[in-house]
Write a protein that holds these residues in place. Structure first.
Motif, mmCIF file in Angstrom:
data_model
loop_
_atom_site.group_PDB
_atom_site.id
_atom_site.type_symbol
_atom_site.label_atom_id
_atom_site.label_comp_id
_atom_site.label_asym_id
_atom_site.label_seq_id
_atom_site.Cartn_x
_atom_site.Cartn_y
_atom_site.Cartn_z
ATOM 1 N N ASP A 156 0.749 -1.190 -0.067
ATOM 2 C CA ASP A 156 0.000 0.112 0.089
ATOM 3 C C ASP A 156 0.650 1.292 -0.034
ATOM 4 N N ILE A 157 2.156 1.264 0.241
ATOM 5 C CA ILE A 157 3.130 2.188 0.119
ATOM 6 C C ILE A 157 4.356 1.729 -0.120
ATOM 7 N N ASP A 158 4.974 2.548 -0.872
ATOM 8 C CA ASP A 158 6.652 2.306 -1.399
ATOM 9 C C ASP A 158 7.453 2.905 -0.336
ATOM 10 N N ALA A 159 7.962 2.275 0.764
ATOM 11 C CA ALA A 159 8.962 2.993 1.381
ATOM 12 C C ALA A 159 10.052 3.601 1.164
ATOM 13 N N THR A 160 10.785 2.788 -0.133
ATOM 14 C CA THR A 160 11.712 3.262 -0.960
ATOM 15 C C THR A 160 11.536 4.504 -1.610
ATOM 16 N N ALA A 161 10.414 4.688 -2.337
ATOM 17 C CA ALA A 161 10.077 5.990 -3.052
ATOM 18 C C ALA A 161 9.842 7.137 -2.094
ATOM 19 N N VAL A 162 8.817 6.819 -0.979
ATOM 20 C CA VAL A 162 8.741 7.857 -0.004
ATOM 21 C C VAL A 162 10.141 8.429 0.559
ATOM 22 N N MET A 163 10.840 7.394 1.162
ATOM 23 C CA MET A 163 12.178 7.839 1.537
ATOM 24 C C MET A 163 12.950 8.750 0.768
ATOM 25 N N TRP A 164 13.169 8.263 -0.515
ATOM 26 C CA TRP A 164 13.947 8.890 -1.557
ATOM 27 C C TRP A 164 13.383 10.297 -1.728
ATOM 28 N N GLU A 165 12.210 10.461 -1.656
ATOM 29 C CA GLU A 165 11.355 11.835 -1.907
ATOM 30 C C GLU A 165 11.899 12.758 -0.609
ATOM 31 N N PHE A 166 11.678 11.953 0.484
ATOM 32 C CA PHE A 166 12.133 12.848 1.863
ATOM 33 C C PHE A 166 13.442 13.110 1.801
ATOM 34 N N PHE A 167 14.351 12.281 1.215
ATOM 35 C CA PHE A 167 15.793 12.652 1.406
ATOM 36 C C PHE A 167 16.106 13.695 0.329
ATOM 37 N N GLN A 168 15.533 13.688 -0.768
ATOM 38 C CA GLN A 168 15.806 14.822 -1.769
ATOM 39 C C GLN A 168 15.341 16.200 -1.105
ATOM 40 N N ALA A 169 14.312 16.115 -0.299
ATOM 41 C CA ALA A 169 13.900 17.611 0.059
ATOM 42 C C ALA A 169 14.606 17.873 1.548
ATOM 43 N N HIS A 170 15.571 17.023 1.974
ATOM 44 C CA HIS A 170 16.414 17.234 3.223
ATOM 45 C C HIS A 170 18.013 17.095 2.853
ATOM 46 N N PRO A 171 18.320 18.070 2.253
ATOM 47 C CA PRO A 171 19.958 17.959 2.158
ATOM 48 C C PRO A 171 20.468 18.674 3.383
ATOM 49 N N MET A 172 21.537 18.487 3.713
ATOM 50 C CA MET A 172 22.459 18.880 4.933
ATOM 51 C C MET A 172 22.457 20.398 4.778
ATOM 52 N N PRO A 173 21.739 21.095 5.600
ATOM 53 C CA PRO A 173 22.128 22.622 5.592
ATOM 54 C C PRO A 173 23.717 23.052 5.900
ATOM 55 N N ASN A 174 24.018 23.832 5.074
ATOM 56 C CA ASN A 174 25.313 24.285 5.018
ATOM 57 C C ASN A 174 26.337 23.368 5.275
ATOM 58 N N PRO A 175 26.630 22.387 4.532
ATOM 59 C CA PRO A 175 27.685 21.311 4.593
ATOM 60 C C PRO A 175 29.219 21.803 4.752
#
Length: 175
Positions: A156-175
């Protein structure tokens, strides 16, 4: 070693895992928050005590857990296989959200079959949490494992796709 051999974007280093790998991802968020941009955790075994989690900054997290997980029980306590005091997952996620500076009452996300989700808001680090009703100790949307051991695997949900979308929206601030 990897940074020396490959072109790695320091703003996009993520950790994710299932079971002990989920617990490891949490530990990395606690111990390497200056290098880990965000984490994803599935059926996580969160055994690191909160008092040992002192990150330099809160780390964004996306969490998935089934209510019928026979290995890391949703309600916490020992499982049929391990006499370990596992955390109560909803309480643990609430504590993570509080430590991330979020409002205590999350906002509901649209449900998808057996999956309900919440998003904590006004956070220093975003927290998304998906509960799989009747879900087992498995990767949502992934290849089912032997149900007799892990319980059901939802599609009912694709954890890989949801996780990747979440990761793409959350880069490290000021690496």
């Amino acid at each position: 070693k990897l940074t020396g051999e490959y072109h790695i974007d320091p703003a996009r280093i993520y950790a994710n895992g299932l079971s002990n790998g989920g617990g490891m991802s949490f530990m990395l968020a606690c111990k390497l928050s200056e290098r880990i941009a965000a984490v994803g955790m599935v059926s996580g075994a969160y055994l690191l005590p909160w008092e040992e989690c002192n990150p330099a900054r809160p780390v964004p997290a996306v969490i998935f857990h089934g209510t019928a997980d026979p290995i890391v029980p949703f309600e916490g306590g020992p499982s049929r296989a391990f006499d370990i005091p596992f955390a109560n997952i909803p309480e643990w996620v609430g504590a993570l959200a509080a430590r991330s500076g979020c409002d205590p009452e999350p906002q509901a996300l649209p449900p998808s079959g057996t999956v309900s989700g919440v998003e904590y808001t006004n956070c220093q680090a975003d927290v998304l949490y998906y509960t799989i009703a009747g879900g087992g100790h498995s990767w949502p949307g992934g290849e089912p494992l032997p149900e007799i051991i892990t319980g059901p695997t939802t599609q009912d949900i694709d954890a890989t796709a949801v996780m990747w979308e979440f990761f793409q929206a959350h880069p490290m601030p000021n690496p």
